[in-house]
Scaffold this active site. Structure first.
Site, short mmCIF file in Angstrom:
data_model
loop_
_atom_site.label_atom_id
_atom_site.label_comp_id
_atom_site.label_asym_id
_atom_site.label_seq_id
_atom_site.Cartn_x
_atom_site.Cartn_y
_atom_site.Cartn_z
N LYS B 75 51.02 45.25 36.18
CA LYS B 75 49.55 45.22 36.19
C LYS B 75 49.06 46.02 34.99
O LYS B 75 49.61 47.09 34.68
CB LYS B 75 49.04 45.82 37.50
CG LYS B 75 47.53 45.75 37.67
CD LYS B 75 47.07 46.25 39.04
CE LYS B 75 45.57 46.11 39.23
NZ LYS B 75 45.10 46.58 40.55
N SER B 150 42.02 43.52 43.40
CA SER B 150 41.96 43.49 41.95
C SER B 150 43.26 43.05 41.28
O SER B 150 43.24 42.65 40.12
CB SER B 150 41.58 44.88 41.42
OG SER B 150 42.60 45.81 41.70
N SER B 174 43.58 46.11 47.09
CA SER B 174 43.86 45.38 45.84
C SER B 174 45.30 44.89 45.67
O SER B 174 45.57 44.12 44.74
CB SER B 174 43.49 46.24 44.63
OG SER B 174 42.10 46.27 44.48
#
Lengths: 95, 483
Positions: B75, B150, B174
């Site tokens: 990420k 997210s 998330s």
């Protein structure tokens, strides 16, 4: 509870955050909506409850006061917007 | 090759069936083929191939770890030295991180290959990946649907086989919500289990990194590498890391499952509820008993979260000032103009909304009414979890009220978007670990089952997930076009 356009501008100033004039009304509406949501907390009696900051109620660790970091100034300043002779440059503060 | 699990790939790398360079090249090709998903912000092809060569050499010496030579993706919230680290924001579009996050160091030491950096909601603020400066990520199961957020790029990349596995971070859901929407396995560890050093901060008392994988076994392998005390993270918890693989196949006979009635009421889509009911029945067949429990404070999780998270966000994001790194506006008139315009131009609308909210909640006269009140509510929520988890071994429920919604459907109404986090947020406030595992489909879109355990019970949650995945094949389904 609802916030006015002036409230939003004042909060933005506190945060040193530029917002577009055309967005002020929508921020006022969204923040007011969030505050309405938050008033629900008032229904819960929290007298005598300790505020919780860390899930394990762990406190900040202390360490010996010795140097552990190396000098990385050049490396860090390589990614800065504007530097000169090892100093970060900003617009003139004192005339 | 791209459908194999980590254990299968590790075996193939050792038997000489394929090399890490071949494996890495195959994934790099797939990433190019499926750019339409917009899952990656940066692909680090040259670096990946170099790492793969080194991994092949290490494998040849016999001194390799399970992750040596395995292509994973990070990420874009984890700092990677010498590689652009954007956090999904224009603010960091020019930011080449000068150091590695601890998590990145750990994967490098294990010999894992980094394919690239994954798209995400800006500064991890969002539930749909629509707030990213780099554009929305598309859900591999339906490219008109959001992947969740997210960690939307992570979930889409793993589901579409554009990486063997990925990392995510979870502040209010998330990891779990995008895992549910993309049909993969996601684990948010206990707060403090995985180092936050070099993981760009959103809300520091809630943020936690974790694995996003295709099954529980892979998640156990990743967590084994990610977990552990880190002196560089002031809230890291100094507790021993157990062997997450050792108990995967333990029997679930006698497992006590609690279903909070607050999780199954109004607001939960009835077809999603039916999928969850079927999953819980599978657990009954595996020997579990099921009881209804009540967690009355849960309903206040959203208001408490949307005070605490924005408050911490407004403090954390004050470091982006246009002076030391990141975006700087053109021709600032004076210092205030430099701060105000650099931040105003560099941040997107959702980030600004949360900075404003947090600044207000922390401002003079409102601090006690909002922030302290929310922290008191937070304690009551965590006590609800402690009470429930002293009676049952695991709490189960939905991850999200519905399957993935359409791109553009909720972005105009932030409050409605916040409400969709209802089942995940309380877990972060309490700090307990939780997982999302694939449990079925509604109209072709995946549904996730959430499992919530006591502090540091990750091994047990992985065991409970793994045993379910031995008798079901939801986690093995592949979105059409990505086989």
């Amino acid at each position: 509870m609802s916030l006015t356009a002036d409230n939003v501008k004042q909060i933005a100033h506190l945060a040193r955050l530029g917002i577009e004039q055309q967005d002020v009304a929508s921020y006022a509406r969204d923040l007011s909506g969030m505050l309405d949501l938050m008033t629900q907390m008032g229904d819960l009696n929290t007298d005598g409850v300790e505020p919780m900051a860390h899930p394990m109620d762990q406190v900040q660790r202390l360490r010996a006061d010795v140097v552990t970091e190396r000098d990385n100034r050049e490396k860090f300043q390589a990614i800065a917007p504007q530097v000169d002779e090892g100093l970060y440059l900003v617009p003139k503060v004192i005339e | 090759m791209h459908n194999k699990t980590i254990a299968e790939l590790a075996k193939g790398l050792r038997s000489g069936e394929f090399s890490s360079v071949e494996l890495t090249s195959a994934f790099l090709d797939r990433i190019k083929q499926h750019k339409v998903l917009n899952a990656y912000v940066t692909v680090t092809e040259d670096r990946a191939l170099q790492q793969a060569k080194a991994a092949d050499a290490r494998l040849a010496t016999g001194d390799a770890e399970l992750l040596t030579g395995i292509p994973i993706a990070q990420k874009d919230i984890f700092c990677t030295e010498g590689v652009k680290t954007t956090c999904g924001s224009l603010m960091l579009d020019n930011f080449i991180a000068p150091y590695n996050a601890t998590v990145i160091d750990k994967f490098n030491n294990a010999g894992a290959i980094m394919l690239g950096k994954l798209n995400m909601d800006e500064f991890a603020m969002g539930s749909s990946n629509e707030t990213s400066y780099y554009g929305v990520v598309k859900n591999p199961w339906d490219i008109n649907a959001v992947p969740g957020g997210s960690s939307g790029g992570s979930a889409a990349a793993v589901a579409a086989r554009l990486a063997v596995c990925a990392t995510g971070t979870d502040t209010g859901g998330s990891i779990r919500q995008p895992a549910a929407h993309c049909g993969i396995t996601g684990l948010k560890p206990t707060y403090g289990r995985v180092s936050r050093y070099g993981m760009i901060a959103y809300a520091s008392s809630l943020d936690q990194g974790g694995p996003m994988t295709r099954n529980a076994e892979d998640a156990a392998i990743l967590l084994q590498t990610m977990a552990g005390f880190d002196d560089k993270d002031s809230t890291s918890v100094d507790a021993p890391v157990p062997d997450y693989m050792a108990g995967l196949t333990n029997s679930l006979e006698g497992l006590k499952i609690g279903l909070p009635k607050e999780f199954f009421g109004e607001g939960l889509n009835s077809e999603v509820a039916a999928v969850l009911e079927a999953a819980i029945n599978e657990y009954r067949k595996l020997g579990a008993t099921v009881t209804e429990i009540s967690m009355p404070s849960l309903k206040l999780a959203i208001p408490a979260y949307y005070v605490i998270a924005p408050a911490e966000c407004s403090a954390n994001l004050s470091r982006f000032d246009g002076v030391r790194f990141g975006y700087r506006c053109e021709n600032p008139a004076d210092l205030t103009d430099l701060y105000t315009r650099s931040r105003g131009e560099g941040f997107g609308k959702e980030v600004k909304r949360r900075i404003l909210m947090g600044t207000y909640a922390l401002s003079a006269g409102y601090y006690d009414a909002y922030y302290i009140k929310a922290q008191k509510v937070r304690r009551l929520i965590s006590e609800d979890f402690k009470r429930a988890l002293s009676e049952v071994d695991v709490i189960m429920g939905p991850v999200a009220p519905s399957t993935a919604f359409g791109i553009g459907e909720k972005i105009g109404n932030p409050i409605e978007m916040y409400l969709s986090d209802i089942y995940t947020i309380a877990i972060n406030l309490a700090g307990v670990p939780a997982m999302s595992i694939p449990a079925g489909f509604v109209s072709g879109l995946p549904v996730g089952l959430q499992l919530i355990g006591n502090y540091f019970s990750e091994a047990r949650l992985l065991n409970i997930s793994h045993q379910y995945q031995q008798v079901t094949d939801w986690h093995q389904q592949i979105p059409k076009g990505f086989e």
